[in-house]
Enzyme design. Structure first.
Site, PDB file in Angstrom:
ATOM      1  N   THR A  97       0.838  -1.200   0.000  1.00  0.00           N
ATOM      2  CA  THR A  97       0.000   0.000   0.000  1.00  0.00           C
ATOM      3  C   THR A  97       0.870   1.246   0.000  1.00  0.00           C
ATOM      4  OG1 THR A  97      -0.123   0.452   2.381  1.00  0.00           O
ATOM      5  CG2 THR A  97      -1.592  -1.250   1.516  1.00  0.00           C
ATOM      6  N   ASP A  98       0.247   2.373  -0.211  1.00  0.00           N
ATOM      7  CA  ASP A  98       0.893   3.648   0.055  1.00  0.00           C
ATOM      8  C   ASP A  98       0.578   4.026   1.503  1.00  0.00           C
ATOM      9  OD1 ASP A  98       2.268   6.051  -0.249  1.00  0.00           O
ATOM     10  OD2 ASP A  98       1.359   6.505  -2.181  1.00  0.00           O
ATOM     11  N   TRP A  99       1.068   5.168   1.919  1.00  0.00           N
ATOM     12  CA  TRP A  99       1.043   5.626   3.311  1.00  0.00           C
ATOM     13  C   TRP A  99      -0.379   5.649   3.889  1.00  0.00           C
ATOM     14  CZ3 TRP A  99       5.256   6.883   6.345  1.00  0.00           C
ATOM     15  CH2 TRP A  99       5.022   7.620   7.516  1.00  0.00           C
ATOM     16  N   ALA A 100      -0.647   4.788   4.861  1.00  0.00           N
ATOM     17  CA  ALA A 100      -1.906   4.775   5.630  1.00  0.00           C
ATOM     18  C   ALA A 100      -3.138   4.558   4.761  1.00  0.00           C
ATOM     19  CB  ALA A 100      -2.056   6.065   6.435  1.00  0.00           C
ATOM     20  N   ASP A 101      -2.983   3.944   3.608  1.00  0.00           N
ATOM     21  CA  ASP A 101      -4.120   3.926   2.687  1.00  0.00           C
ATOM     22  C   ASP A 101      -5.160   2.856   2.982  1.00  0.00           C
ATOM     23  OD1 ASP A 101      -3.997   6.149   1.053  1.00  0.00           O
ATOM     24  OD2 ASP A 101      -2.435   5.298  -0.191  1.00  0.00           O
TER      25      ASP A 101
END
Length: 783
Positions: free
Chosen positions: A317-321
C-alpha cells in the site's frame, strides 16, 4: 515449544543462505536436486504461525521504534528504542520498516547502526529479516552526501534511457550502502495533467517514453538479470498502480473518473513494461477510480495486475491507505472492514504506518473466516520471496566499507551528464545564446541562489526544505555562473525570495526596484523563476500561472532594454504566456539536482550544446490544457457555415520540442514496405544531418497517425525515438524496426487490435504512407 520452533527457522535460514553448506551438500549427493528459492520459502512459510504471517504483512515507520515522546517524532540524536523495537518484533512480528526519522537525511553509518539493530532483533526473535524500504527518488533521498540526479521529469527530458538506467544504478548502489534494500521507485504514473503536483515525479505525458524510461530504471535498480542477491542492487517498487495523476480536479489524491478504454490505452502500458522488465514490487494508487478506492479494488489489483499482467511480486500500500478506506473514502464503516476489503482485493503488505491495529484486525478476520488463510499465505509467500532474492537471510545488512564508490567523483560525473542533457532550450531569438564568456550579467529571481529549488522535493527531506543543511558544497545557479564568468562580471539581486520553511508557495523580500537598478551596468539579465519545492498534496494549487510577483519582475526587467534570458526551474509547466515574449531566450532546467547549476552555466556559454526535449506539452492558457496525442476534435480545423467555431488547443511549446546551438536536416524517410499485414515487421529509416557549426545531439522522434479507426484515433502517437550525436556536416542514417502491433490501440470491446486501413509515419516534417491490409486482434497480455 517456541524455542524449538525458532531453532528450526534459524537452521532453515542458515541452510538456505549458506553457499558453503549448499555446495558441500550438492557435491556429496550429486543426485539431490538443488533447492529452489520457492521451495526454501515454502519451508519457512509452513513453520510460521498466523500471528507471524500477519506480522510479515505489516510495515511501520521508523519513528515508531526510535527514542522519542511519541510515534510521530524521534529525539535527536537518533537512536533505536530497545523496548519499542522488541514490542514491534516480539509481540507484533512486523516484517517491514520504512522511512527516516524526523523526515531527515542520515549518514550511511547512522543508517547501518539503526538498521543493524532492527535486523539483529528480527533474526534473533523470528529468524526472518526485516524488509526496509525508502523513497530514493532521484538519488538516495535520505542519505547525506549521496549523489543526486535530476528528478524523473528531467530524465524524461533527456530522452536518453541509458542516463535513466545509470541514475538508477548509482542510486541502488548508494541505497544499499545505506543498508536499505528496497526502493519505492520509479514512478510510472503519467504526467498528462499539468495541474497535478506530482508531474515532476513522472517521465512526462507519453506512455511510450515513460515505458522506455521505466524499463531502463528497473534494469538500473535491479540489474540486467534482476539478480537481487547482488548487494549493489535494490528491489524496485513501481508506483502508483494505476492511473494516479488522472484526478479530475488536478489535486492530489482526489477522485478519478476514467473509462477502462482510456485506462488501458494511456495508463497501463508503462506498468506492463516495468513488470516485463522484472520489477519485484509495486505500490498502489492512493486515490479513487470511478468511486472505488484502488486499495479496495479487486478488479484492478487481483484481476488486472496479478492475473492478467501476471505480476508475481509484492504488492504494498501507500502511506496509511488502508486506514483511508475508512477515514477518508467512507466505503468501510470500520477499520477492520477496511483491512478486509484491502487484503481480499490483493494487498500483500500494509504501510500502516503508526500503529498495530492492522495486525490485530487481520488476525481476527482470518479466525472469523472473512479473509482466507490461502490469501494470507499468498501474500507472505510474495514477501518472503523478495527477502530471499535480496539475500537478506544471509546478509541482513551490509558493511558501509564495502561501498567505496559512495558519493564518488565517478557518480557525480554521471549526475552532471544527466543534468546537462536534460536542459531544454525553448526559445533563442537572434541566437542570443550562447553568451560570450566575458559577458557581464545580472542574475536575479527567486530561483537564482537556491539549491532547494534545483533539487525539488524528496531531497534530504520529504518537502525538500532541508536541502540547505546538506547541499552547501554544491553550486546554485548564481554560484555556477560566477565560477564560469568570474565574480567581477556577475551581479546578484534576488528581487524576490522564497520562505525556507516548507511552504513552497510563499514569497517574501520582494524588491523588484533593486533588481531593475542592478541591471543598469550589465549586458544580459539571467532571470531565474519557477517554483519552490513541494511534494504530493502540499503542492496542490489553484492557479497554474506563475506567480504575479515573478511576472512583474520579468516585465520590469524587460523595460530596461537589456536582453533577458529566462530560466525556468519548476516541477510542472507554470504558465508564462503573459510575459514570455519579453524574453530573448528561454531555458527549462526542470529539477536538475545538485549539479544543475554547473550544467546550466556550461549550457549558457556553449561549453555544452543543449539537447533536452520537452517530455510534456507546455500549455499556453489554463483552459487549454491537453496532450500531443489528443483526439482530432480537441484541435479541429475551422468548420464552414453557421456552426463555425474554433476550439483549438494553443500550446506554448509542443511535446518533444527543444532547440540546439546547431541545426539538423532530415531527408530520405523510407519504409521497407508501404503495405503490411497486421502482424508484419517493417523498418523505417531516415537520414539526419548536422547542418550547423558545432557538435550536437538530436532526438529523432518517430510518430504514427491512424487515419481512420473503429474508435476515434489519437492525433498521433510516439512509437520510437533515438538520441544521436552528430559532428558538423555529419550525416547518420537512423533505422527503426516496428510491427503491426506497434500500431495497435484499445477498441471499444477492450481488445487490443491493429485495424486495416491507412496510416501516416512521421519524422520531423517528413511523412510516408503505410497501409495495413488486415485487422489483427492481439492478446492483451502481449501488448
Amino acid at each position: 515449544m517456541k524455542q524449538y520452533k525458532l531453532l528450526i527457522i534459524g537452521i532453515l535460514s542458515l541452510l538456505l543462505t549458506s553457499p558453503s553448506i549448499a555446495k558441500t551438500s550438492d557435491s556429496e549427493r550429486p543426485d539431490k536436486k538443488k533447492e529452489t528459492r520457492e521451495e526454501k520459502v515454502e519451508k519457512i512459510l509452513k513453520e510460521l504461525t498466523l500471528e507471524e504471517k500477519v506480522g510479515q504483512m505489516t510495515q511501520i515507520t521508523l519513528d515508531v521504534i526510535t527514542v522519542g515522546e511519541n510515534a510521530y517524532v524521534s529525539d535527536e540524536p537518533l537512536a533505536v528504542d530497545t523496548k519499542l523495537l522488541q514490542e514491534a518484533i516480539r509481540k507484533y512480528k512486523i516484517g517491514s520498516v520504512l522511512n527516516t526519522a524526523n523526515n531527515r537525511a542520515r549518514t550511511p553509518e547512522k543508517w547501518n547502526e539503526v538498521i543493524s539493530a532492527i535486523q539483529d532483533e528480527a533474526m534473533k526473535e523470528i529468524g526472518i529479516p526485516v524488509l526496509y524500504g525508502v523513497d530514493a527518488i532521484h538519488g538516495t533521498t535520505y542519505t547525506a552526501e549521496a549523489t543526486f540526479f535530476p528528478q524523473q521529469i528531467g530524465l524524461g527530458a533527456t530522452w536518453n534511457p541509458e542516463l535513466t538506467r545509470r541514475g538508477a544504478e548509482v542510486t541502488a548502489y548508494e541505497t544499499r550502502a545505506s543498508s536499505i534494500p528496497w526502493d519505492f521507485s520509479p514512478v510510472l504514473d503519467m504526467g498528462r495533467n499539468p495541474r497535478w503536483p506530482r508531474i515532476w515525479e513522472t517521465y512526462g505525458e507519453d506512455v511510450y517514453l515513460t515505458s522506455q524510461m521505466g524499463a531502463a530504471a528497473i534494469k538500473g535498480y535491479e540489474g540486467e538479470n534482476n539478480d537481487l542477491s547482488d548487494e549493489t542492487r535494490v528491489a524496485a517498487c513501481i508506483k502508483h498502480f494505476i492511473a494516479y495523476g488522472a484526478e479530475k480536479s488536478g489535486k492530489d489524491r482526489t477522485p478519478t473518473y476514467l473509462p477502462e478504454i482510456e485506462l488501458r490505452e494511456h495508463y497501463l502500458p508503462s506498468y506492463k513494461a516495468a513488470i516485463d522488465a522484472g520489477a519485484h514490487t509495486i505500490m498502489i494508487n492512493s486515490g479513487i477510480i470511478n468511486g472505488v478506492p484502488v486499495h479496495a479494488n479487486y478488479e484492478l489489483i487481483t484481476r488486472l495486475l496479478k492475473e492478467e499482467l501476471g505480476f508475481q511480486g509484492l504488492v504494498v500500500t501507500d502511506w496509511a491507505d488502508i486506514e483511508n478506506i475508512h477515514n477518508r473514502d467512507k466505503v468501510a464503516e470500520t477499520h477492520k472492514e477496511a483491512v478486509k476489503l484491502a487484503i481480499n482485493a490483493g494487498i500483500d503488505m500494509a504501510m500502516v504506518p503508526y500503529n498495530y491495529n492492522f495486525t490485530t484486525n487481520l488476525i481476527e478476520l482470518v479466525k472469523e473466516g472473512e479473509v482466507s488463510i490461502e490469501r494470507i499465505d499468498d501474500a507472505v509467500r510474495r514477501i518472503l520471496l523478495v527477502k530471499e532474492e535480496l539475500g537478506l537471510f544471509k546478509t541482513p545488512y551490509p558493511k558501509v566499507k564495502d561501498y567505496p564508490k559512495f558519493g564518488s567523483e565517478e557518480f557525480e560525473k554521471d549526475a552532471y551528464k544527466a543534468a546537462a542533457e536534460s536542459i531544454t532550450l525553448l526559445e533563442n531569438n537572434n541566437d542570443i545564446l550562447p553568451l560570450p564568456k566575458n559577458a557581464r550579467v545580472l542574475v536575479t529571481g527567486p530561483n537564482a541562489n537556491s539549491m532547494r529549488t534545483l533539487n525539488g522535493g524528496w531531497s534530504y527531506s520529504w518537502q525538500g526544505e532541508k536541502v540547505y543543511e546538506f547541499a552547501a558544497e554544491y553550486n546554485t545557479i548564481l554560484e555556477a555562473v560566477q565560477n564560469k564568468l568570474g565574480k567581477e562580471n556577475v551581479k546578484y539581486v534576488a528581487g524576490i525570495e522564497y520562505k525556507n520553511d516548507g511552504q513552497y508557495y510563499e514569497e517574501q523580500n520582494i524588491d523588484i526596484d533593486a533588481a531593475v537598478a542592478a541591471a543598469k551596468d550589465v549586458d544580459y539579465i539571467l532571470l531565474c523563476i519557477g517554483e519552490n519545492t513541494y511534494t504530493e498534496s502540499p503542492g496542490n494549487l489553484h492557479d497554474l500561472y506563475i506567480s504575479q510577483n515573478q511576472r512583474k519582475l520579468a516585465e520590469e526587467l524587460a523595460k530596461t532594454g537589456k536582453p533577458v534570458v529566462m530560466i525556468l526551474n519548476e516541477g510542472r509547466p507554470r504558465l508564462v504566456s503573459q510575459f514570455v515574449d519579453k524574453a530573448e531566450a528561454v531555458l527549462h532546467v526542470y529539477l536538475p539536482g545538485n549539479f544543475g547549476g554547473d550544467a546550466l552555466a556550461d549550457v549558457l556559454v556553449g561549453d555544452v550544446n543543449p539537447s533536452g526535449k520537452l517530455p510534456y506539452s507546455y500549455p499556453m492558457y489554463p483552459n487549454a490544457l491537453g496532450t500531443y496525442d489528443h483526439k482530432p476534435s480537441e484541435a479541429p480545423t475551422k468548420m464552414e457555415g453557421m456552426y463555425d467555431y474554433d476550439s483549438s488547443m494553443p500550446l506554448q511549446w509542443r511535446f518533444g520540442h527543444g532547440l540546439s546551438y546547431t541545426s539538423f536536416d532530415y531527408a530520405n524517410l523510407t519504409l521497407s514496405s508501404n503495405e503490411i499485414n497486421g502482424e508484419d515487421t517493417f523498418t523505417v529509416s531516415v537520414d539526419v544531418k548536422n547542418t550547423g557549426e558545432v557538435v550536437g545531439k538530436e532526438v529523432v522522434q518517430l510518430y504514427t497517425s491512424d487515419l481512420y479507426a473503429s474508435v476515434t484515433p489519437d492525433n498521433k502517437r510516439l512509437r520510437r525515438f533515438e538520441k544521436v550525436e552528430l559532428k558538423p556536416g555529419e550525416t547518420k542514417t537512423i533505422k527503426f524496426t516496428l510491427s503491426g502491433k506497434d500500431l495497435a490501440f484499445v477498441r471499444a470491446d477492450l481488445k487490443t487490435a491493429v485495424e486495416k486501413g491507412d496510416f501516416k509515419v512521421k519524422i520531423d516534417k517528413l511523412s510516408a504512407d503505410l497501409k495495413v491490409k488486415n485487422t489483427v486482434v492481439f492478446d492483451n497480455k502481449e501488448i
